[in-house]
Design a protein around this motif. Structure first.
Motif, short mmCIF file in Angstrom:
data_model
loop_
_atom_site.label_atom_id
_atom_site.label_comp_id
_atom_site.label_asym_id
_atom_site.label_seq_id
_atom_site.Cartn_x
_atom_site.Cartn_y
_atom_site.Cartn_z
N GLY A 62 0.79 -0.91 0.10
CA GLY A 62 0.26 -0.04 -0.13
C GLY A 62 0.67 1.19 -0.38
N ARG A 63 1.84 1.14 0.69
CA ARG A 63 2.91 2.29 0.90
C ARG A 63 3.65 2.46 -0.93
N GLY A 64 4.15 1.29 -1.15
CA GLY A 64 4.77 1.40 -2.11
C GLY A 64 3.69 2.40 -3.71
N GLU A 65 2.40 1.70 -3.36
CA GLU A 65 1.25 2.57 -4.00
C GLU A 65 1.32 4.06 -4.35
N VAL A 100 16.07 -11.74 -1.28
CA VAL A 100 14.97 -12.17 -1.90
C VAL A 100 13.75 -11.39 -0.85
N ASN A 101 12.98 -11.14 -0.31
CA ASN A 101 12.31 -10.75 0.38
C ASN A 101 10.71 -11.05 -0.09
N GLY A 102 9.51 -11.44 0.78
CA GLY A 102 8.07 -11.94 0.26
C GLY A 102 7.37 -11.38 -0.71
N ASN A 103 7.46 -9.97 -0.60
CA ASN A 103 6.73 -9.09 -1.54
C ASN A 103 7.61 -9.23 -2.92
N VAL A 104 9.47 -9.22 -2.76
CA VAL A 104 9.77 -9.21 -4.08
C VAL A 104 9.12 -10.75 -4.49
N GLN A 106 7.04 -12.83 -4.59
CA GLN A 106 5.87 -12.97 -5.19
C GLN A 106 5.36 -12.07 -6.25
N ILE A 107 6.06 -10.75 -6.93
CA ILE A 107 5.30 -10.01 -7.86
C ILE A 107 6.31 -9.97 -8.97
N ALA A 108 7.61 -10.77 -8.53
CA ALA A 108 8.59 -10.69 -9.92
C ALA A 108 9.58 -11.85 -9.69
N ILE A 125 17.09 -15.63 0.16
CA ILE A 125 16.43 -15.20 1.25
C ILE A 125 16.48 -15.33 1.90
N ASN A 126 16.17 -13.86 2.59
CA ASN A 126 16.29 -13.50 3.26
C ASN A 126 15.19 -12.26 4.40
N LEU A 127 14.58 -13.01 4.91
CA LEU A 127 13.19 -12.44 5.58
C LEU A 127 13.13 -11.79 6.80
N PHE A 128 12.62 -11.41 7.09
CA PHE A 128 12.21 -10.04 8.37
C PHE A 128 11.34 -10.74 9.23
N TYR A 129 10.04 -11.03 8.63
CA TYR A 129 9.30 -12.51 9.56
C TYR A 129 9.45 -13.28 8.69
N ARG A 130 10.32 -14.19 10.09
CA ARG A 130 10.22 -15.35 9.99
C ARG A 130 10.03 -15.95 10.40
N THR A 203 19.46 -0.43 -3.72
CA THR A 203 18.30 -1.45 -3.06
C THR A 203 17.62 -0.21 -4.42
N VAL A 204 16.12 -0.87 -4.28
CA VAL A 204 14.41 -0.37 -4.71
C VAL A 204 13.72 0.09 -3.72
N ASP A 205 13.19 1.28 -3.76
CA ASP A 205 12.37 1.71 -3.04
C ASP A 205 11.63 2.51 -3.98
N LEU A 206 10.44 2.94 -3.47
CA LEU A 206 9.84 3.58 -4.79
C LEU A 206 9.27 4.58 -3.39
N ASP A 222 12.08 3.72 -8.06
CA ASP A 222 10.53 3.43 -9.30
C ASP A 222 9.84 2.09 -8.75
N ASN A 223 9.12 1.23 -9.36
CA ASN A 223 8.11 -0.45 -8.86
C ASN A 223 9.38 -1.18 -8.77
N ILE A 224 9.69 -2.39 -7.89
CA ILE A 224 10.60 -3.32 -8.71
C ILE A 224 10.00 -3.71 -8.97
O1 PTJ Z 1 9.16 -10.55 3.37
P1 PTJ Z 1 9.49 -9.83 4.90
O2 PTJ Z 1 9.71 -10.85 5.41
O3 PTJ Z 1 10.89 -10.36 4.36
O4 PTJ Z 1 9.22 -8.57 4.76
C1 PTJ Z 1 9.20 -8.08 3.41
C2 PTJ Z 1 8.71 -6.34 3.73
C3 PTJ Z 1 8.63 -5.40 2.71
C4 PTJ Z 1 7.31 -6.82 4.40
C5 PTJ Z 1 9.81 -5.26 5.64
O5 PTJ Z 1 10.24 -5.89 4.36
C6 PTJ Z 1 8.65 -4.53 5.12
O6 PTJ Z 1 8.31 -4.40 6.64
O7 PTJ Z 1 9.35 -3.85 4.60
P2 PTJ Z 1 8.86 -1.66 4.83
O8 PTJ Z 1 9.48 -0.77 6.12
O9 PTJ Z 1 7.39 -2.14 4.71
O10 PTJ Z 1 9.45 -1.46 3.66
C7 PTJ Z 1 9.07 -1.33 2.69
C8 PTJ Z 1 9.33 -0.57 1.55
O11 PTJ Z 1 8.97 -0.47 -0.27
C9 PTJ Z 1 8.70 0.83 1.76
O12 PTJ Z 1 9.36 2.02 1.65
C10 PTJ Z 1 7.22 0.29 0.56
O13 PTJ Z 1 7.60 2.87 -0.31
C11 PTJ Z 1 8.61 0.67 -0.67
N1 PTJ Z 1 7.62 -1.25 -1.68
C12 PTJ Z 1 6.59 -2.05 -1.76
N2 PTJ Z 1 6.28 -1.90 -2.53
C13 PTJ Z 1 7.31 -1.70 -3.60
C14 PTJ Z 1 8.71 -0.34 -3.22
N3 PTJ Z 1 9.53 -0.28 -3.97
C15 PTJ Z 1 9.43 -0.65 -5.19
N4 PTJ Z 1 8.40 -1.53 -5.51
C16 PTJ Z 1 7.54 -1.73 -4.97
N5 PTJ Z 1 6.34 -2.91 -5.87
#
Ligand code: PTJ
Length: 278
Positions: A62-65, A100-104, A106-108, A125-130, A203-206, A222-224
């Motif tokens: 949501g924050r990225g969007e 690689v985390n979960g969001n990345v 899943q979408i890429a 693979i390196n997770l924050f929420y393990r 890094t990549v971060d919107l 930019d968007n990943i």
């Molecule tokens: O899978 P895990 O357990 O490692 O957790 C992954 C998340 C993303 C949940 C964790 O790293 C986290 O909580 O990250 P943050 O602190 O919310 O930061 C994510 C950042 O990515 C935010 O600044 C968003 O704006 C940005 N973001 C979200 N979607 C995209 C993005 N940047 C680029 N492309 C996107 N699609």
């Protein structure tokens, strides 16, 4: 709280299964002006159901969007400049690693695998929420996308002492010994820790205001999903260049300037848009 959101995801899944004929995604018409963004959102929701995405990943999405809206959902020049520096960072590294985390995943996933193959960087693979089962779920997604070797799951692990979160557990053959780490959608603490350890961080971060892009050496705002194909193509193109030339491009890059440019771009765009409101 996180268990509650997981329950909600599972409940939603059950409700969808219990409604015959109802697809798990809403019917988004291709003509919808934000079709791509909405499909990515649906994909992230699906990832939450399969454990690939952490519940907090929905919030990150949501924050990225929101920031993607602000930059106009297009790759801007400041991102293209950062992609060039990032390509140099990959090619100049002796042991580059893609975290690689979960969001990345899943979408890429497919684009991550292509980047790994083109650059020679290892996937870890390196997770924050393990939470249990997540690493395995992400491994499955990466393997299905064509990944051969994936680090981060072996019995052996190393620890980044400077970090308190679960991200401190890393692969001794991966992030631990890497000289360059690609950490898309990352949290600030780890970026800071990796930089302190002397690793080059890309890094990549919107969100240009987030701590991660402000700590990293190269920040692609930019968007990943748009960045990965461009970065892979840039690496392919730059492979023909001599190291000396790559170093010159990398040394001429200023991350502070790129962050400033992104904020100026957003503010100018908002002023322009505000004039169109009657
Ligand atoms: O899978 P895990 O357990 O490692 O957790 C992954 C998340 C993303 C949940 C964790 O790293 C986290 O909580 O990250 P943050 O602190 O919310 O930061 C994510 C950042 O990515 C935010 O600044 C968003 O704006 C940005 N973001 C979200 N979607 C995209 C993005 N940047 C680029 N492309 C996107 N699609």
């Amino acid at each position: 709280m996180s268990a509650k959101i997981n329950e909600d995801c599972q409940l939603q899944q059950k409700q969808q299964q219990a409604t015959p004929g109802k697809a798990s995604s809403p019917n988004i018409p291709k003509e919808h002006p934000r079709y791509k963004a909405m499909m990515i959102r649906e994909n992230i929701i699906k990832g939450c159901e399969t454990k690939v995405v952490a519940p907090a990943g929905l919030i990150a999405q949501g924050r990225g969007e929101a920031f993607d809206y602000l930059i106009g959902e297009k790759t801007a020049n400041f991102a293209l400049d950062a992609i060039k520096a990032a390509a140099c960072a990959f090619l100049l590294a002796e042991h580059p690693v893609i975290s690689v985390n979960g969001n990345v995943a899943q979408i890429a996933a497919e684009d991550l695998v292509k980047l790994s193959k083109e650059s020679g960087a290892l996937l870890e693979i390196n997770l924050f929420y393990r939470t249990p089962g997540r690493e395995e779920a992400i491994l499955k997604v990466l393997k299905e996308a064509g990944a051969e070797t994936v680090l981060g799951l072996s019995e052996k692990s190393a620890v980044i002492k400077e970090l308190a979160s679960d991200r401190r557990i890393v692969d001794p053959d991966g992030i631990f010994k890497a000289d360059m780490v690609f950490v898309p959608l990352e949290d600030g603490d780890r970026t800071e820790a990796l930089v302190k350890l002397g690793k080059r961080v890309v890094t990549v971060d919107l969100n240009p205001l987030s701590r991660t892009p402000n700590c990293a050496h190269v920040s692609i705002i930019d968007n990943i999903t748009r960045v990965l194909p461009l970065l892979t193509a840039q690496i392919k193109k730059y492979k023909k260049k001599k190291k000396q030339k790559l170093k010159k491009i990398y040394d001429g890059y200023s991350n502070k300037k790129i962050l400033r440019d992104s904020l100026v771009f957003i503010s100018k765009r908002l002023v322009k848009l505000s004039k169109g409101i009657c």
